[in-house]
Design an enzyme around this catalytic site. Structure first.
Site, PDB file in Angstrom:
ATOM      1  N   ASN A 115       0.833  -1.206   0.000  1.00  0.00           N
ATOM      2  CA  ASN A 115       0.000   0.000   0.000  1.00  0.00           C
ATOM      3  C   ASN A 115       0.868   1.257   0.000  1.00  0.00           C
ATOM      4  O   ASN A 115       1.908   1.320   0.656  1.00  0.00           O
ATOM      5  CB  ASN A 115      -0.988  -0.004   1.175  1.00  0.00           C
ATOM      6  CG  ASN A 115      -0.368  -0.226   2.532  1.00  0.00           C
ATOM      7  OD1 ASN A 115       0.610  -0.943   2.674  1.00  0.00           O
ATOM      8  ND2 ASN A 115      -0.942   0.395   3.541  1.00  0.00           N
ATOM      9  N   GLU A 135       0.441   5.291   0.567  1.00  0.00           N
ATOM     10  CA  GLU A 135      -0.473   6.327   1.060  1.00  0.00           C
ATOM     11  C   GLU A 135      -0.054   7.711   0.583  1.00  0.00           C
ATOM     12  O   GLU A 135       1.032   7.905   0.029  1.00  0.00           O
ATOM     13  CB  GLU A 135      -0.525   6.251   2.593  1.00  0.00           C
ATOM     14  CG  GLU A 135      -1.065   4.898   3.052  1.00  0.00           C
ATOM     15  CD  GLU A 135      -1.334   4.799   4.538  1.00  0.00           C
ATOM     16  OE1 GLU A 135      -0.842   5.645   5.314  1.00  0.00           O
ATOM     17  OE2 GLU A 135      -2.067   3.860   4.917  1.00  0.00           O
ATOM     18  N   CYS A 144      -4.205   0.667  -2.466  1.00  0.00           N
ATOM     19  CA  CYS A 144      -4.015  -0.580  -1.717  1.00  0.00           C
ATOM     20  C   CYS A 144      -2.954  -1.472  -2.373  1.00  0.00           C
ATOM     21  O   CYS A 144      -2.718  -1.396  -3.585  1.00  0.00           O
ATOM     22  CB  CYS A 144      -5.309  -1.376  -1.677  1.00  0.00           C
ATOM     23  SG  CYS A 144      -6.659  -0.592  -0.796  1.00  0.00           S
ATOM     24  N   GLU A 160      -3.129  -4.572  -3.107  1.00  0.00           N
ATOM     25  CA  GLU A 160      -3.668  -5.463  -4.144  1.00  0.00           C
ATOM     26  C   GLU A 160      -3.701  -4.769  -5.497  1.00  0.00           C
ATOM     27  O   GLU A 160      -3.339  -5.346  -6.528  1.00  0.00           O
ATOM     28  CB  GLU A 160      -5.100  -5.896  -3.791  1.00  0.00           C
ATOM     29  CG  GLU A 160      -5.213  -6.714  -2.518  1.00  0.00           C
ATOM     30  CD  GLU A 160      -5.454  -5.872  -1.270  1.00  0.00           C
ATOM     31  OE1 GLU A 160      -4.898  -4.760  -1.175  1.00  0.00           O
ATOM     32  OE2 GLU A 160      -6.184  -6.352  -0.396  1.00  0.00           O
ATOM     33  N   CYS A 174     -10.417  -4.683  -0.082  1.00  0.00           N
ATOM     34  CA  CYS A 174     -11.529  -3.725  -0.015  1.00  0.00           C
ATOM     35  C   CYS A 174     -12.400  -3.856  -1.269  1.00  0.00           C
ATOM     36  O   CYS A 174     -12.024  -4.517  -2.248  1.00  0.00           O
ATOM     37  CB  CYS A 174     -10.994  -2.292   0.124  1.00  0.00           C
ATOM     38  SG  CYS A 174     -10.392  -1.594  -1.418  1.00  0.00           S
ATOM     39  N   CYS A 199     -10.731  -2.934  -4.622  1.00  0.00           N
ATOM     40  CA  CYS A 199      -9.773  -3.948  -5.101  1.00  0.00           C
ATOM     41  C   CYS A 199     -10.493  -5.183  -5.633  1.00  0.00           C
ATOM     42  O   CYS A 199     -10.062  -5.794  -6.610  1.00  0.00           O
ATOM     43  CB  CYS A 199      -8.802  -4.337  -3.993  1.00  0.00           C
ATOM     44  SG  CYS A 199      -7.646  -3.015  -3.586  1.00  0.00           S
TER      45      CYS A 199
HETATM   46  N1  THU Z   1      -5.236  -1.408   2.504  1.00  0.00           N
HETATM   47  C1  THU Z   1      -4.680  -2.265   1.604  1.00  0.00           C
HETATM   48  O1  THU Z   1      -3.577  -2.036   1.114  1.00  0.00           O
HETATM   49  N2  THU Z   1      -5.385  -3.372   1.255  1.00  0.00           N
HETATM   50  C2  THU Z   1      -6.575  -3.744   1.812  1.00  0.00           C
HETATM   51  O2  THU Z   1      -7.104  -4.775   1.457  1.00  0.00           O
HETATM   52  C3  THU Z   1      -7.206  -2.904   2.815  1.00  0.00           C
HETATM   53  C4  THU Z   1      -6.551  -1.592   3.071  1.00  0.00           C
HETATM   54  C5  THU Z   1      -4.450  -0.255   2.936  1.00  0.00           C
HETATM   55  C6  THU Z   1      -4.932   1.083   2.487  1.00  0.00           C
HETATM   56  C7  THU Z   1      -4.358   1.979   3.565  1.00  0.00           C
HETATM   57  O3  THU Z   1      -3.032   2.327   3.219  1.00  0.00           O
HETATM   58  C8  THU Z   1      -4.322   1.124   4.791  1.00  0.00           C
HETATM   59  O4  THU Z   1      -4.440  -0.212   4.353  1.00  0.00           O
HETATM   60  C9  THU Z   1      -5.400   1.422   5.788  1.00  0.00           C
HETATM   61  O5  THU Z   1      -6.642   1.401   5.213  1.00  0.00           O
END
Ligand code: THU
Length: 126
Positions: free
Chosen positions: A40, A42, A51, A53, A84, A87
């Site tokens: 991920n 940000e 994310c 994925e 999520c 994704c």
């Molecule tokens: N996140 C992911 O990378 N994958 C998921 O399946 C759920 C959420 C990340 C996004 C963000 O950087 C952090 O987790 C918190 O939501």
């Protein structure tokens, strides 16, 4: 699928998550046997976060791969972390019944995208 989980564990180490501090690693296996990882990423403008994925899918697609067999998602959360909604929809675009392996330090569980996204949005008349 142990190898795929291991790659997701390694990918998680690269997480750029200074806002949530929630590190996620993903490893996506193509039907041709290649593996693309993602973590991920940000942003200070929170909504721009991507994310793990989707990073893995976009890396693979931009290298010409579109058929996926499995994706492993690893976090150190107490509960397993399913992809999520965004994704799920992006995975569905390319591989409608991909195997999804959810993993944490305690164990793992395998699911199919069809279970996680039973009623996807699809192209209708456009
Ligand atoms: N996140 C992911 O990378 N994958 C998921 O399946 C759920 C959420 C990340 C996004 C963000 O950087 C952090 O987790 C918190 O939501």
């Amino acid at each position: 699928m142990k190898e795929l989980i291991k790659k997701a564990v390694e990918a998680r180490e690269k997480s750029y998550s200074p806002y949530s501090h929630f590190k996620v690693g993903a490893a996506l296996k193509t039907k041709s046997g290649k593996v693309y990882t993602g973590t991920n990423v940000e942003s200070a403008s929170y909504g721009l976060t991507v994310c793990a994925e989707r990073v893995a899918v976009y890396k693979a697609v931009s290298e010409g791969e579109r058929d996926f067999e499995a994706i492993a998602v690893f976090t150190e959360a107490e509960e397993l972390t399913p992809p999520c909604g965004a994704c799920r929809q992006v995975l569905w675009e390319f591989s409608k019944d991909i195997l999804i392996i959810l993993a944490n330090t305690k164990g793992n569980k395998e699911m199919r995208l069809t279970e996680l996204l039973p009623f996807p949005f699809e192209r209708r008349g456009f």
